[in-house]
Design a protein around this motif. Structure first.
Motif, short mmCIF file in Angstrom:
data_model
loop_
_atom_site.label_atom_id
_atom_site.label_comp_id
_atom_site.label_asym_id
_atom_site.label_seq_id
_atom_site.Cartn_x
_atom_site.Cartn_y
_atom_site.Cartn_z
N TYR A 193 30.43 14.00 50.49
CA TYR A 193 29.59 14.54 51.55
C TYR A 193 28.25 13.84 51.52
O TYR A 193 27.79 13.35 50.50
CB TYR A 193 29.34 16.04 51.32
CG TYR A 193 30.55 16.91 51.61
CD1 TYR A 193 30.79 17.35 52.90
CD2 TYR A 193 31.42 17.30 50.61
CE1 TYR A 193 31.89 18.15 53.18
CE2 TYR A 193 32.51 18.09 50.87
CZ TYR A 193 32.73 18.52 52.16
OH TYR A 193 33.80 19.29 52.44
N ASP A 194 27.58 13.82 52.64
CA ASP A 194 26.22 13.27 52.72
C ASP A 194 25.26 14.39 52.37
O ASP A 194 25.01 15.28 53.17
CB ASP A 194 25.96 12.73 54.12
CG ASP A 194 24.61 12.05 54.23
OD1 ASP A 194 24.03 11.72 53.18
OD2 ASP A 194 24.14 11.85 55.37
N VAL A 195 24.71 14.37 51.15
CA VAL A 195 23.84 15.45 50.68
C VAL A 195 22.37 15.06 50.66
O VAL A 195 21.55 15.78 50.12
CB VAL A 195 24.26 15.93 49.27
CG1 VAL A 195 25.62 16.60 49.34
CG2 VAL A 195 24.26 14.78 48.28
N SER A 196 22.04 13.93 51.25
CA SER A 196 20.63 13.53 51.27
C SER A 196 19.83 14.47 52.19
O SER A 196 20.31 14.92 53.21
CB SER A 196 20.50 12.09 51.74
OG SER A 196 20.99 11.99 53.07
N GLU A 197 18.60 14.75 51.76
CA GLU A 197 17.78 15.68 52.52
C GLU A 197 16.67 14.99 53.22
O GLU A 197 16.17 14.00 52.94
CB GLU A 197 17.21 16.75 51.61
CG GLU A 197 18.30 17.63 51.08
CD GLU A 197 17.73 18.74 50.23
OE1 GLU A 197 16.57 19.13 50.40
OE2 GLU A 197 18.47 19.21 49.37
#
Length: 101
Positions: A97-101
């Protein structure tokens, strides 16, 4: 070149003629099997889950034949694979998953 075009069109015509009955059978079963559950199906689903839980508690799974156990394993694997495919479709990636904030 004209003979290739005429053979191609006759091949497509033959293919459609032979595929139509099989496609109709597929659609007949797809309408029945691929519909979401109705409110009338909920009690049967609840009873099935209750039977599954009670069978797990009482050890009824120990009395299955090899064929029944194999089929149950295949169904469980199919559910897992469809869950994984749904996850891949939902996140639009094969891995992570793309978990960058």
């Amino acid at each position: 070149m004209a003979s290739i075009a005429s053979k191609g069109s006759s091949l497509v015509s033959t293919l459609l003629t032979q595929a139509r009955p099989k496609f109709n059978v597929f659609m007949k079963y797809a309408r029945v099997e691929l519909t979401p559950p109705t409110p009338g199906d909920i009690p049967a689903i609840r009873d099935g889950i209750a039977r599954l839980v009670s069978g797990a508690r009482t050890g009824a799974w120990k009395n299955l034949t090899v064929k029944q156990a194999w089929l149950n394993s295949l169904v469980a694997a199919e559910v897992c694979f469809w869950f994984y495919a749904g996850e891949c479709i939902g996140k639009r990636h094969l891995v992570g998953y793309d978990v960058s904030e």
